[in-house]
Design a protein around this motif. Sequence first.
Motif, PDB file in Angstrom:
ATOM      1  N   LEU A   6       0.464  -1.419   0.074  1.00 21.20           N
ATOM      2  CA  LEU A   6      -0.235   0.076  -0.170  1.00 21.20           C
ATOM      3  C   LEU A   6       1.188   1.424  -0.191  1.00 21.20           C
ATOM      4  O   LEU A   6       2.265   1.483   1.140  1.00 21.20           O
ATOM      5  CB  LEU A   6      -0.736  -0.102   1.318  1.00 21.20           C
ATOM      6  N   ALA A   7       0.489   1.971  -0.898  1.00 19.93           N
ATOM      7  CA  ALA A   7       1.295   3.207  -0.972  1.00 19.93           C
ATOM      8  C   ALA A   7       0.761   3.966  -0.163  1.00 19.93           C
ATOM      9  O   ALA A   7      -0.150   5.114   0.430  1.00 19.93           O
ATOM     10  CB  ALA A   7       1.196   4.105  -2.589  1.00 19.93           C
ATOM     11  N   SER A   8       1.863   5.034   0.355  1.00 24.24           N
ATOM     12  CA  SER A   8       1.175   6.363   1.307  1.00 24.24           C
ATOM     13  C   SER A   8       2.517   7.487   1.281  1.00 24.24           C
ATOM     14  O   SER A   8       3.664   6.892   1.299  1.00 24.24           O
ATOM     15  CB  SER A   8       2.013   5.807   3.060  1.00 24.24           C
ATOM     16  N   VAL A 205       4.423   5.634  -5.596  1.00 22.88           N
ATOM     17  CA  VAL A 205       4.202   4.918  -6.829  1.00 22.88           C
ATOM     18  C   VAL A 205       4.989   4.097  -7.128  1.00 22.88           C
ATOM     19  O   VAL A 205       5.469   3.217  -7.275  1.00 22.88           O
ATOM     20  CB  VAL A 205       3.576   4.606  -7.470  1.00 22.88           C
ATOM     21  N   LYS A 206       6.063   5.020  -7.760  1.00 25.33           N
ATOM     22  CA  LYS A 206       7.394   4.466  -9.019  1.00 25.33           C
ATOM     23  C   LYS A 206       8.342   3.568  -8.064  1.00 25.33           C
ATOM     24  O   LYS A 206       8.362   2.703  -8.374  1.00 25.33           O
ATOM     25  CB  LYS A 206       8.102   6.012  -8.991  1.00 25.33           C
ATOM     26  N   GLU A 207       8.508   3.779  -6.948  1.00 25.81           N
ATOM     27  CA  GLU A 207       9.305   3.112  -5.710  1.00 25.81           C
ATOM     28  C   GLU A 207       7.985   1.598  -5.342  1.00 25.81           C
ATOM     29  O   GLU A 207       8.779   0.396  -5.474  1.00 25.81           O
ATOM     30  CB  GLU A 207       9.017   3.220  -4.271  1.00 25.81           C
ATOM     31  N   ILE A 208       7.418   1.263  -5.269  1.00 32.20           N
ATOM     32  CA  ILE A 208       6.016   0.192  -5.609  1.00 32.20           C
ATOM     33  C   ILE A 208       6.134  -0.358  -6.714  1.00 32.20           C
ATOM     34  O   ILE A 208       6.400  -1.839  -6.472  1.00 32.20           O
ATOM     35  CB  ILE A 208       5.169   0.423  -4.609  1.00 32.20           C
ATOM     36  N   GLY A 261       0.468  -3.681  -6.356  1.00 39.74           N
ATOM     37  CA  GLY A 261       0.843  -2.427  -5.424  1.00 39.74           C
ATOM     38  C   GLY A 261      -0.646  -1.528  -5.739  1.00 39.74           C
ATOM     39  O   GLY A 261      -1.833  -1.742  -6.715  1.00 39.74           O
ATOM     40  N   ILE A 262      -1.085  -1.154  -4.655  1.00 41.24           N
ATOM     41  CA  ILE A 262      -2.063  -0.034  -4.865  1.00 41.24           C
ATOM     42  C   ILE A 262      -1.586   1.779  -4.211  1.00 41.24           C
ATOM     43  O   ILE A 262      -1.128   1.844  -3.231  1.00 41.24           O
ATOM     44  CB  ILE A 262      -3.579  -0.759  -3.614  1.00 41.24           C
TER      45      ILE A 262
END
Length: 307
Positions: A6-8, A205-208, A261-262
Amino acid sequence: MTKIILASPRWYCAGVDRAIGMLDDILDVHGAPIYVNHEIVHNKFIVNYFERRWVIFSDDLDSIPTWSIMVFSAHWVAPSFVKKAQALWLRTLDASCPLVIKVHNEAKKFIAEGYKIIYIWKKNHQEAIWVADNDLENIFIVWNKNEADALSFKPDQKLALLNQTTLSIDDTKDLIAYVQTIYPDIKLPGFSDICYATTNRQEVVKEIVEEVDALIIVGSKNSSNSTKLCLIWERAWIPSLLIDTPDEIPEQFLDWLNFVGISSWASVPDNLVQEVIKYLEERWAIFMKEVITKEEKMIFPYKLDLA
Ligand code: SF4
């Protein structure tokens, strides 16, 4: 077991939070109906929520009864629209994001000093449409090298470059470099013109995407920034989906979900993301971790003073 990253940060930015808060509060204080130009923010769920509270989204000022309250959306409005609303005796409240206003104020300052502005935009984004309407003689909008090539200025013309707030450094760096080769003396945008929320949501998001085999972005299809987040999959060549609700996830996509990824765009309420997670939990055993790349503490305060 399906693993979720989960992206934060992913939820409301300060500009969206402010616009939604202003509209909610003005409804509480003055009652319905309230009119809003365009959409208060680009999210279907939010728009539906306000429509249920009898908010009418309309750009047709002539059809709005005198003395009605009109809230200008988070994307800013052209001065000509504001003037017309006031000439028609509408009471107005400006929910434009302060970061967007800041860029427009910079444009005004440059123009007053004799500059022409080359403004980089995402085609058809509301913020940029209003900019174009603002001052066609001094603001020239471009999205690609061909459009930059088509411009022509007197050799001694002072030039400044600005960009739509929700474009990131990645979105604009090639075009900025190209414009600089044509106009080496052009004044460049400061880092402070780039919206922190856009940068943060794109960075996480680029990271996940480096770690997952599918990506789900929760957001509406008319939100160019949600689409942009969804396209980050191209970096990792993984399938991606842009959805408002979990029932939009196609069956065949579910087969890919070993490691998903979300994330979501800044105009998406987090309960919609939680619904997607719940939907997946009902089907598979889930292991979830959250990747947090930035803490966001930005708040844009507001008052409900009607003009
Ligand atoms: S994304 Fe950035 S520019 Fe747009 S409303 Fe949010 S804070 Fe403002």
